[in-house]
Structures are given as C-alpha cells and as structure tokens.
Design an enzyme around this catalytic site. Structure first.
Site, PDB file in Angstrom:
ATOM      1  N   CYS A  98       0.861  -1.185   0.000  1.00  0.00           N
ATOM      2  CA  CYS A  98       0.000   0.000   0.000  1.00  0.00           C
ATOM      3  C   CYS A  98       0.897   1.235   0.000  1.00  0.00           C
ATOM      4  O   CYS A  98       1.898   1.269   0.728  1.00  0.00           O
ATOM      5  CB  CYS A  98      -0.867  -0.018   1.257  1.00  0.00           C
ATOM      6  SG  CYS A  98      -1.947   1.412   1.415  1.00  0.00           S
ATOM      7  N   HIS A 140      -8.978  -3.826  -2.105  1.00  0.00           N
ATOM      8  CA  HIS A 140      -8.073  -3.004  -1.293  1.00  0.00           C
ATOM      9  C   HIS A 140      -8.518  -1.538  -1.333  1.00  0.00           C
ATOM     10  O   HIS A 140      -8.588  -0.867  -0.294  1.00  0.00           O
ATOM     11  CB  HIS A 140      -6.651  -3.169  -1.846  1.00  0.00           C
ATOM     12  CG  HIS A 140      -5.591  -2.386  -1.138  1.00  0.00           C
ATOM     13  ND1 HIS A 140      -4.584  -2.969  -0.406  1.00  0.00           N
ATOM     14  CD2 HIS A 140      -5.374  -1.032  -1.048  1.00  0.00           C
ATOM     15  CE1 HIS A 140      -3.810  -2.017   0.097  1.00  0.00           C
ATOM     16  NE2 HIS A 140      -4.252  -0.831  -0.281  1.00  0.00           N
ATOM     17  N   GLU A 141      -8.846  -1.039  -2.541  1.00  0.00           N
ATOM     18  CA  GLU A 141      -9.199   0.383  -2.679  1.00  0.00           C
ATOM     19  C   GLU A 141     -10.587   0.685  -2.109  1.00  0.00           C
ATOM     20  O   GLU A 141     -10.785   1.730  -1.491  1.00  0.00           O
ATOM     21  CB  GLU A 141      -9.096   0.825  -4.140  1.00  0.00           C
ATOM     22  CG  GLU A 141      -7.711   0.645  -4.778  1.00  0.00           C
ATOM     23  CD  GLU A 141      -6.567   1.281  -3.999  1.00  0.00           C
ATOM     24  OE1 GLU A 141      -6.793   2.269  -3.269  1.00  0.00           O
ATOM     25  OE2 GLU A 141      -5.436   0.768  -4.104  1.00  0.00           O
ATOM     26  N   HIS A 144     -10.291   1.112   1.532  1.00  0.00           N
ATOM     27  CA  HIS A 144      -9.747   2.424   1.917  1.00  0.00           C
ATOM     28  C   HIS A 144     -10.865   3.445   2.143  1.00  0.00           C
ATOM     29  O   HIS A 144     -10.790   4.277   3.037  1.00  0.00           O
ATOM     30  CB  HIS A 144      -8.838   2.979   0.819  1.00  0.00           C
ATOM     31  CG  HIS A 144      -7.381   2.662   0.995  1.00  0.00           C
ATOM     32  ND1 HIS A 144      -6.682   3.026   2.127  1.00  0.00           N
ATOM     33  CD2 HIS A 144      -6.483   2.044   0.193  1.00  0.00           C
ATOM     34  CE1 HIS A 144      -5.416   2.634   1.993  1.00  0.00           C
ATOM     35  NE2 HIS A 144      -5.267   2.036   0.830  1.00  0.00           N
TER      36      HIS A 144
HETATM   37 ZN   LIG Z   1      -3.654   1.128   0.008  1.00  0.00          ZN
END
Ligand SMILES: [Zn+2]
Length: 195
Positions: A98, A140-141, A144
């Site tokens: 990341c 993953h995004e 976030h």
């Molecule tokens: Zn990330």
C-alpha cells in the site's frame, strides 16, 4: 496534494459518496493519477491524499503484460462511489502492499473475483468483473474508502511479521509531527474524526 502515510487519521476516516462531479473532482483525480504513477503504485484512494470522499484511481496499464505498450493511466482509471456487488470464486492469498505503508508487503486473503459497480468521471455507471490481481486491487481500494486498511485484513502470521514495521511508521509520524511537518493530533482529529 501528497500521499499520507500510516498512522495518518485520514486513513481511518470514512469517506462520503460524491454527489457531483465538478471541476475540483477532475483536478483531484488528475493529480491522484500522477501521484500514483510517480510512486509506482497500482492504486490510490482519495483518503490516501487526505480527501474524504469516495474516489480512487487504478493503474490498469501497470497490470498489462511486459511486452504490451503502456500508456499512462487516464480518466478511464478513475472510479467514483464504488460498490462491491458480489464476491465469488472463493478466496486466494496473495502479497499486497500500500502506498501509505511504503516497503511493507504481506500476504492477505481476498475474494478471487468481484463484481463491482462505480461511476466514471463522466458520471456514467460502469460495472466490472475483476479477478485475481485486479480483484485484489478493487477490494483493497474500496476498503480504503471505509477506513479499512490492508493491515486489518492480514492473518495472524502476517500481522506479527508487520509489527516492527508499523512501530517504525508510528515513530516516524510522531517525529514528523514534532518537526511541525504534520499537524498535531488534536488538529488532525477535528479534521478527520475516526469512525
Ligand atoms: Zn492502500
């Protein structure tokens, strides 16, 4: 605009959906694409540049095979208000990093395939089915945007192996605050209240 690193509270602040795609959103998206390419990342979410709204950019050209020509990522790599509609194909473990944790790579388990809906910069709804690395990126995004980080998704072994790296990030963050490069906690907490 710059990429913030763990433990910046912007990373734990839940993002609001965007209600309009105005000139600022276009400017922010363009700058995020540049920052992602500069940092050689595969994705960058708005909270990673301390913007509290639901948008991220993905580096599709970087996912192409070695031999294929790689144009810089453009507006087609910008996604707004994304939602994961379906996860399928079981789960797979793979190495993940990341841009807010430079140098930290650990195995994380993710759904093999996701069906995702989002809006593009023109305000059009797009639906995507992504597998393997692309699926990992989407998950993953999207995480976030809800204040969830890949360290939260690690298994016990990866978590243990990350402990000293996380302590180093925390120490570096405090030192940057002491030098006045990052605002103190009380100012940050007002700007980015946690979940
Ligand atoms: Zn990330």
């Amino acid at each position: 605009m710059k990429i913030v690193q763990y433990p910046h509270p912007a990373l734990r602040h839940p993002c609001k959906p965007l209600s309009a795609i105005d000139k600022d959103v276009h400017l922010h998206a363009g700058r995020m694409l540049e920052l992602m390419v500069e940092a050689q990342g595969l994705g960058l979410a708005a909270p990673q540049v301390a913007l509290p709204y639901q948008m991220f950019v993905l580096n599709f050209p970087a996912l192409k095979a070695e031999a294929e020509p790689k144009e810089p990522p453009g507006p087609e790599c910008v996604f707004i208000n994304p939602v994961i509609l379906e996860k399928k194909g079981g789960t797979v473990e793979g190495e993940e990093g990341c841009l807010s944790f430079p140098g930290l790579y650990q195995k994380v388990r993710r759904a093999k395939t996701v069906v995702v809906q989002a809006y593009n910069l023109k305000g059009e709804a797009v639906e995507v089915t992504a597998s393997d690395l692309a699926s990992r990126l989407w998950q993953h995004e999207v995480d976030h945007l809800h204040g969830i980080l890949f360290i939260d998704k690690m298994g016990p072994i990866a978590r243990l192996a990350s402990r000293s790296a996380l302590k180093d990030f925390e120490r570096d963050f405090r030192r940057a605050q002491e030098r006045g490069e990052i605002p103190p906690d009380d100012v940050l907490k007002k700007e980015f209240p946690p979940l």
